[in-house]
Design a protein around this motif. Structure first.
Motif, PDB file in Angstrom:
ATOM      1  N   ASN A  53      -4.026  14.677   1.969  1.00 22.34           N
ATOM      2  CA  ASN A  53      -4.570  15.218   0.706  1.00 22.34           C
ATOM      3  C   ASN A  53      -4.548  14.014  -0.383  1.00 22.34           C
ATOM      4  O   ASN A  53      -3.399  13.061  -0.204  1.00 22.34           O
ATOM      5  N   ALA A  54      -5.550  13.902  -1.112  1.00 21.22           N
ATOM      6  CA  ALA A  54      -5.358  12.905  -2.311  1.00 21.22           C
ATOM      7  C   ALA A  54      -4.424  13.169  -3.221  1.00 21.22           C
ATOM      8  O   ALA A  54      -3.784  13.884  -3.455  1.00 21.22           O
ATOM      9  N   VAL A  55      -3.731  12.080  -3.785  1.00 15.36           N
ATOM     10  CA  VAL A  55      -2.596  12.035  -4.790  1.00 15.36           C
ATOM     11  C   VAL A  55      -3.249  11.585  -5.785  1.00 15.36           C
ATOM     12  O   VAL A  55      -3.775  10.429  -5.978  1.00 15.36           O
ATOM     13  N   SER A  56      -3.021  12.306  -7.143  1.00 15.07           N
ATOM     14  CA  SER A  56      -3.461  11.837  -8.467  1.00 15.07           C
ATOM     15  C   SER A  56      -2.965  10.510  -8.556  1.00 15.07           C
ATOM     16  O   SER A  56      -1.783  10.561  -8.712  1.00 15.07           O
ATOM     17  N   GLY A  57      -3.708   9.578  -9.294  1.00 15.53           N
ATOM     18  CA  GLY A  57      -2.994   8.243  -9.623  1.00 15.53           C
ATOM     19  C   GLY A  57      -3.184   7.282  -8.489  1.00 15.53           C
ATOM     20  O   GLY A  57      -2.874   6.089  -8.843  1.00 15.53           O
ATOM     21  N   ALA A  58      -3.189   7.686  -7.204  1.00 20.34           N
ATOM     22  CA  ALA A  58      -3.242   6.674  -5.997  1.00 20.34           C
ATOM     23  C   ALA A  58      -4.600   5.946  -6.089  1.00 20.34           C
ATOM     24  O   ALA A  58      -5.569   6.642  -6.222  1.00 20.34           O
ATOM     25  N   LEU A  59      -4.323   4.498  -5.950  1.00 16.21           N
ATOM     26  CA  LEU A  59      -5.535   3.562  -5.729  1.00 16.21           C
ATOM     27  C   LEU A  59      -5.988   3.518  -4.496  1.00 16.21           C
ATOM     28  O   LEU A  59      -7.152   3.316  -4.006  1.00 16.21           O
ATOM     29  N   SER A  60      -4.867   3.542  -3.431  1.00 12.52           N
ATOM     30  CA  SER A  60      -5.035   3.242  -2.125  1.00 12.52           C
ATOM     31  C   SER A  60      -3.956   4.395  -1.187  1.00 12.52           C
ATOM     32  O   SER A  60      -2.975   4.769  -1.989  1.00 12.52           O
ATOM     33  N   TYR A  61      -3.860   4.126  -0.010  1.00 13.55           N
ATOM     34  CA  TYR A  61      -2.881   4.663   0.744  1.00 13.55           C
ATOM     35  C   TYR A  61      -2.572   3.678   2.041  1.00 13.55           C
ATOM     36  O   TYR A  61      -3.641   3.021   2.612  1.00 13.55           O
ATOM     37  N   ASP A  62      -1.415   3.558   2.552  1.00 12.03           N
ATOM     38  CA  ASP A  62      -0.847   2.690   3.485  1.00 12.03           C
ATOM     39  C   ASP A  62      -0.731   3.871   4.528  1.00 12.03           C
ATOM     40  O   ASP A  62      -0.203   4.816   4.487  1.00 12.03           O
ATOM     41  N   TYR A  63      -1.007   3.612   5.964  1.00 12.73           N
ATOM     42  CA  TYR A  63      -0.869   4.455   6.969  1.00 12.73           C
ATOM     43  C   TYR A  63      -0.213   3.703   8.011  1.00 12.73           C
ATOM     44  O   TYR A  63      -0.544   2.600   8.475  1.00 12.73           O
ATOM     45  N   GLU A  64       0.470   4.400   9.080  1.00 15.62           N
ATOM     46  CA  GLU A  64       1.235   3.578  10.137  1.00 15.62           C
ATOM     47  C   GLU A  64       1.215   4.502  11.096  1.00 15.62           C
ATOM     48  O   GLU A  64       1.373   5.726  11.102  1.00 15.62           O
ATOM     49  N   VAL A  65       0.830   4.028  12.340  1.00 11.75           N
ATOM     50  CA  VAL A  65       0.833   4.910  13.680  1.00 11.75           C
ATOM     51  C   VAL A  65       1.650   4.096  14.843  1.00 11.75           C
ATOM     52  O   VAL A  65       1.379   3.005  14.807  1.00 11.75           O
ATOM     53  N   SER A  66       2.825   4.864  15.308  1.00 13.73           N
ATOM     54  CA  SER A  66       3.457   4.132  16.299  1.00 13.73           C
ATOM     55  C   SER A  66       3.425   5.110  17.581  1.00 13.73           C
ATOM     56  O   SER A  66       3.209   6.313  17.593  1.00 13.73           O
ATOM     57  N   ASN A  67       3.507   4.546  18.867  1.00 14.14           N
ATOM     58  CA  ASN A  67       3.626   5.270  19.987  1.00 14.14           C
ATOM     59  C   ASN A  67       5.245   5.212  20.532  1.00 14.14           C
ATOM     60  O   ASN A  67       5.461   5.608  21.785  1.00 14.14           O
ATOM     61  N   VAL A  68       6.046   4.859  19.699  1.00 13.64           N
ATOM     62  CA  VAL A  68       7.444   4.863  20.047  1.00 13.64           C
ATOM     63  C   VAL A  68       8.245   5.822  18.925  1.00 13.64           C
ATOM     64  O   VAL A  68       8.999   6.577  19.777  1.00 13.64           O
ATOM     65  N   SER A  69       8.227   5.660  17.725  1.00 12.10           N
ATOM     66  CA  SER A  69       8.774   6.578  16.864  1.00 12.10           C
ATOM     67  C   SER A  69       8.284   6.681  15.621  1.00 12.10           C
ATOM     68  O   SER A  69       7.555   5.547  15.247  1.00 12.10           O
ATOM     69  N   CYS A  70       8.395   7.580  14.648  1.00 13.71           N
ATOM     70  CA  CYS A  70       8.159   7.126  13.297  1.00 13.71           C
ATOM     71  C   CYS A  70       8.761   5.909  12.720  1.00 13.71           C
ATOM     72  O   CYS A  70       9.824   5.835  12.624  1.00 13.71           O
ATOM     73  N   GLY A  71       7.831   4.961  12.144  1.00  9.68           N
ATOM     74  CA  GLY A  71       8.437   3.893  11.703  1.00  9.68           C
ATOM     75  C   GLY A  71       8.860   2.962  12.703  1.00  9.68           C
ATOM     76  O   GLY A  71       8.920   1.784  12.531  1.00  9.68           O
ATOM     77  N   GLY A  72       8.638   3.000  14.068  1.00 14.92           N
ATOM     78  CA  GLY A  72       8.867   2.081  15.034  1.00 14.92           C
ATOM     79  C   GLY A  72       7.755   1.091  15.188  1.00 14.92           C
ATOM     80  O   GLY A  72       6.999   1.045  14.495  1.00 14.92           O
ATOM     81  N   ALA A  73       7.720   0.413  16.592  1.00 11.62           N
ATOM     82  CA  ALA A  73       6.718  -0.312  16.822  1.00 11.62           C
ATOM     83  C   ALA A  73       5.293   0.092  16.370  1.00 11.62           C
ATOM     84  O   ALA A  73       4.943   1.198  16.862  1.00 11.62           O
ATOM     85  N   ILE A  74       4.560  -0.739  15.559  1.00 10.13           N
ATOM     86  CA  ILE A  74       3.268  -0.300  15.105  1.00 10.13           C
ATOM     87  C   ILE A  74       2.326  -0.174  16.187  1.00 10.13           C
ATOM     88  O   ILE A  74       1.976  -1.196  16.417  1.00 10.13           O
ATOM     89  N   PHE A  75       1.611   0.837  16.310  1.00 11.27           N
ATOM     90  CA  PHE A  75       0.291   0.778  17.414  1.00 11.27           C
ATOM     91  C   PHE A  75      -0.993   0.557  16.506  1.00 11.27           C
ATOM     92  O   PHE A  75      -1.820  -0.164  16.601  1.00 11.27           O
ATOM     93  N   ALA A  76      -0.952   1.083  15.228  1.00 10.07           N
ATOM     94  CA  ALA A  76      -2.194   0.917  14.387  1.00 10.07           C
ATOM     95  C   ALA A  76      -1.722   0.869  12.727  1.00 10.07           C
ATOM     96  O   ALA A  76      -0.700   1.904  12.705  1.00 10.07           O
TER      97      ALA A  76
END
Length: 135
Positions: A53-76
């Motif tokens: 969902n959009a956040v009022s005031g946000a200019l952009s969004y960072d996203y992370e995807v891992s196949n190890v754990s949340c915040g773990g080694a980054i897949f994308a």
């Protein structure tokens, strides 16, 4: 913000305390919308689109995807001005963990909650005995 204190009396002042700080979050974290947490894709699925969902005031969004754990080694990972990100290169039998945060000139929000999706794994085949060996 930073602060410190000291006492003052008619006979003088105490030394300053150590410096303390706190921050104010500029933006809330986005609310994830899809794929739903725990989604299981069929064998052979190689891509998906993450949405939030959009956040009022946000200019952009960072996203992370891992196949190890949340915040773990980054897949994308990436930064986008939209409320979605196309992810490709998925592999059968893996679980992926993803999260998003809002960004503007003030900084970045905390990360959203972490959701998962998986691509189903092919079934293991068991050996079938030769008919001649069956008595």
């Amino acid at each position: 913000y930073f602060w410190r204190i000291r006492a003052a009396k008619s006979c003088g002042v105490s030394p300053w305390t150590a410096c303390w700080s706190f921050g104010v979050e500029c933006l809330p974290a986005p609310v994830l919308s899809g794929p739903a947490d725990g989604t299981l894709y069929p064998i052979g699925t190689t891509s998906t689109t993450l949405t939030w969902n959009a956040v009022s005031g946000a200019l952009s969004y960072d996203y992370e995807v891992s196949n190890v754990s949340c915040g773990g080694a980054i897949f994308a990972s990436g930064n986008t001005g939209s409320t979605g990100a196309f992810i490709s290169g998925l592999t059968d039998g893996l679980t992926y963990y993803w999260r998003v945060r809002s960004v503007n000139a003030c900084g970045a929000s905390s990360w959203s909650g972490c959701w998962t999706f998986s691509v189903d794994a092919p079934a293991l085949l068991s050996a079938v005995p030769d008919r001649k060996s069956v008595v």
